[in-house]
Design a protein around this motif. Sequence first.
Motif, short mmCIF file in Angstrom:
data_model
loop_
_atom_site.label_atom_id
_atom_site.label_comp_id
_atom_site.label_asym_id
_atom_site.label_seq_id
_atom_site.Cartn_x
_atom_site.Cartn_y
_atom_site.Cartn_z
N PHE A 135 -15.97 58.59 9.31
CA PHE A 135 -14.50 58.09 10.01
C PHE A 135 -14.99 56.90 9.30
O PHE A 135 -14.02 55.91 9.70
N TRP A 136 -15.93 55.46 9.37
CA TRP A 136 -15.61 54.61 8.57
C TRP A 136 -15.78 54.74 7.66
O TRP A 136 -16.21 54.90 6.88
N LEU A 137 -14.84 53.71 7.43
CA LEU A 137 -13.89 52.84 5.60
C LEU A 137 -14.91 52.25 5.45
O LEU A 137 -14.15 51.11 6.07
N PRO A 138 -16.06 52.11 4.42
CA PRO A 138 -16.99 50.60 4.78
C PRO A 138 -15.87 49.53 3.57
O PRO A 138 -16.15 48.20 3.92
N TYR A 188 -12.89 49.28 8.85
CA TYR A 188 -11.98 50.04 9.99
C TYR A 188 -12.28 51.45 10.72
O TYR A 188 -12.72 52.31 9.17
N LEU A 189 -11.90 52.02 11.00
CA LEU A 189 -12.15 53.57 11.60
C LEU A 189 -10.85 54.10 10.84
O LEU A 189 -9.64 53.50 11.11
N ALA A 190 -11.04 55.27 10.47
CA ALA A 190 -10.20 56.65 9.44
C ALA A 190 -9.35 56.60 10.57
O ALA A 190 -10.13 56.70 12.24
N LEU A 191 -7.72 57.01 10.62
CA LEU A 191 -6.88 57.18 11.92
C LEU A 191 -8.24 58.71 12.16
O LEU A 191 -7.82 59.23 13.62
N GLY A 192 -8.38 59.43 11.41
CA GLY A 192 -8.74 60.91 11.42
C GLY A 192 -8.87 61.84 10.06
O GLY A 192 -9.03 60.89 9.25
N LEU A 193 -9.57 62.68 10.37
CA LEU A 193 -9.23 63.49 9.01
C LEU A 193 -8.65 64.75 9.05
O LEU A 193 -8.42 65.47 10.22
N ASP A 194 -7.62 64.94 7.59
CA ASP A 194 -6.76 65.54 7.31
C ASP A 194 -7.61 67.06 7.59
O ASP A 194 -8.88 67.09 7.75
N ASN A 240 -5.19 53.33 17.34
CA ASN A 240 -6.40 54.22 17.70
C ASN A 240 -7.76 53.88 17.62
O ASN A 240 -8.70 54.65 18.61
N ALA A 241 -8.40 53.15 16.58
CA ALA A 241 -9.55 53.03 16.64
C ALA A 241 -10.20 52.21 17.90
O ALA A 241 -10.89 52.09 18.11
N GLY A 297 -17.45 44.03 14.70
CA GLY A 297 -16.95 43.31 14.72
C GLY A 297 -16.07 42.79 13.87
O GLY A 297 -15.20 42.08 13.80
N ALA A 298 -16.41 43.52 12.57
CA ALA A 298 -15.57 44.09 11.36
C ALA A 298 -14.23 44.71 12.10
O ALA A 298 -12.69 44.72 11.86
N LEU A 299 -14.55 45.21 13.23
CA LEU A 299 -13.21 46.73 13.66
C LEU A 299 -12.79 45.63 14.89
O LEU A 299 -11.48 45.64 14.74
#
Length: 707
Positions: free
Chosen positions: A482-485, A489-495, A507-508, A523-525
Amino acid sequence: MTAGWEYEGGPPLVADAVTLVDGTTFCLSDAAGDIAPGTAAGLYVRDTRILSSWALEVDGHRIQPLAVLPGQDGFSAVHVARTPPPPGRADSPLLVLVDRRVGEGMCVQVTVRNLAARPTTCTVRVRVDADFADLFEVKEGVTRAAAVAVRAVRADGLWLQAPDRPRRALRVSGQGAYVGPDGLSWSLTLGPREQACVGLEADAVIDGQPLSPSHRCGSAVHESWPAARMRSWRTSTASIGTADPGLAHTLERSVEDLGALQIADPDDPDVGVVAAGAPWYMALFGRDSLLTSLMALVLDQGLAVSTVRALAALQGTRTEPRSEEEPGKIPHETRHGPRARARDVGAYYGSVDATPLFVVAVGELVRFGLDEALLAELLPHVDRALDWMVNRGDRDGDGFVEYCRATPAGLLHQGWKDSFDAITFADGRPAEPPIALCEVQGYVYAAFRARSEMAAVLGDAAGARRWDERAARLREAFDARFWLPARGYLALGLDGAKRPIDALTSNAGHCLWSGIVLPERSGALAEQLVGARMFTGWGVRTLASDMAAYNPVSYHNGSVWPHDNALLAAGLMRYGHVDAAQRVAIGVLEAADAFDGRLPELFCGFDREEFATPVPYPTSCSPQAWASAAPLSLVRTLMRLEPAVPQGLVRIDPVVPWRYLPLEVADMPLAGTRVTIGVDPDGAHVGHLPPGIRIEGWSGGAPGAGP
């Protein structure tokens, strides 16, 4: 007409709507107290609109509203109005007061006061109609062709009945009234400065059974059962005091609204559970009721206990695609209207997050000192819920919990953002189920941690280790997928194809609340969540402003939801991002000031620099349960208050802004007793701690231990 549970926009609007609510009864009227046909207005009892039109006339004229004086209870209000001035006159000689109370029906007392120095006569007439529409039909803006009521004038009043729904009926009566086929009327003679009162009652028949109204004309409001219940609620809960008048007013409204939104536990009418919100969600909802009771724990734990017990009684036992019921699953919502009866579906289970949140709620109650007998009662339900998460909830065995509706009538999206267009990629493409939402994995992680703590409380060291290890594996897998370097930030989800849904969403923030985020990512999030794309000044948007689907006047794609922000602020505080958490909390609480202390379900996501006040969303529910509980959660976050009764301690390390000091939570229930926690410029002060409980500095918050 749609046959499903989907949110597809709002019903016809009611201008300047006045909402009264008592349990599963609510009334929507205009400022004069009238119920206009062709809109969403009406008197609703148990998901059925038993009044679709109500028009008060004096001498053949509609009254002109002057003011609405709401009661302190949520179920009553007085509409102050006048008759239109006579031709050639600037002022009216007649003042009209419409005193309305609702509860399993309605009673209305109309007082006409002669303001003139000469006698007068007048005719008061109330015209009524009923379509007996299901709440969902009204919400969807559907007009029923067979909704013309059959009318019968009888000795005890005017009876209305829908020919296609014979087990639902309405009786409108009034002492001394002339009863005609379209309503009731009275002829009044008033001396100078005199007044006269007439009373009307609307009694419902639901499923063939006459209901017992909570109010009768001529009785005092304080003598009614709803008033007694509200007094009991006020006296049994903690009280929160603050030097800030705005916050004090907001907290007072929160307590009143949470009391008004309580409905009877289906299995125990003397026990209250919290409904999701007025007007459209006056029913027990899994996700909404659980999150509301979690956010209100600082005020009261009895609400959470009754909510988890009621949901446990409804926990799924079979596989039924029509209702999406599965063994171990916690329901999404319960309904009692004609549509639910026709489908034989009183509970709908299309929620992917109610089941893990059920376990999280039980775990949090344990931290507040849940009685071991109650824990033993709930534990089999907890384990059945966990079994659903590990097996049926994880549809493809990849370790994540996904959703995909089992019926075309079900919700397409089954997380808290459940409108049909809520889950999209950054470029606006809709995501296709099965979908594993980021916040749901966080809830599952928190549920595993909660079950580990329950095992420890029960002396099961091996079980505690096993659930901790499962939580750790989920956390590691979650970070990897889920982490998008490149985005921070975090992905909303997986399709359905296991592609990361790369939209930046609120949502994150729930993932911070649950503790599933690795500390080095926080920190980044946090920077993304309170950055210019997300933070409006009044709160964090549901969707970043540079996403293709962004619309500040949308339900889930750019609006601001108070409960969402309360969880997000708690998550930021959990990971030590104090400034960011304070910024969010203050923004939401200042928005509450702009809404006269009552936060709505949501409001528009415009920047504060563009509009000096938050812009209301047109069909937002108000009062709404988790919005009402959000200020309580924000206060707890700012106090950094985390009970851990099984460990014999209470963690507290307040970071309350000076403007709110001094702040005190008095008589907070904890471990079978009540404690008082005060915060002033010198720090925190705790009184009446139960034996064996000590105070410790805060080091990360619930649910679960620190990150």
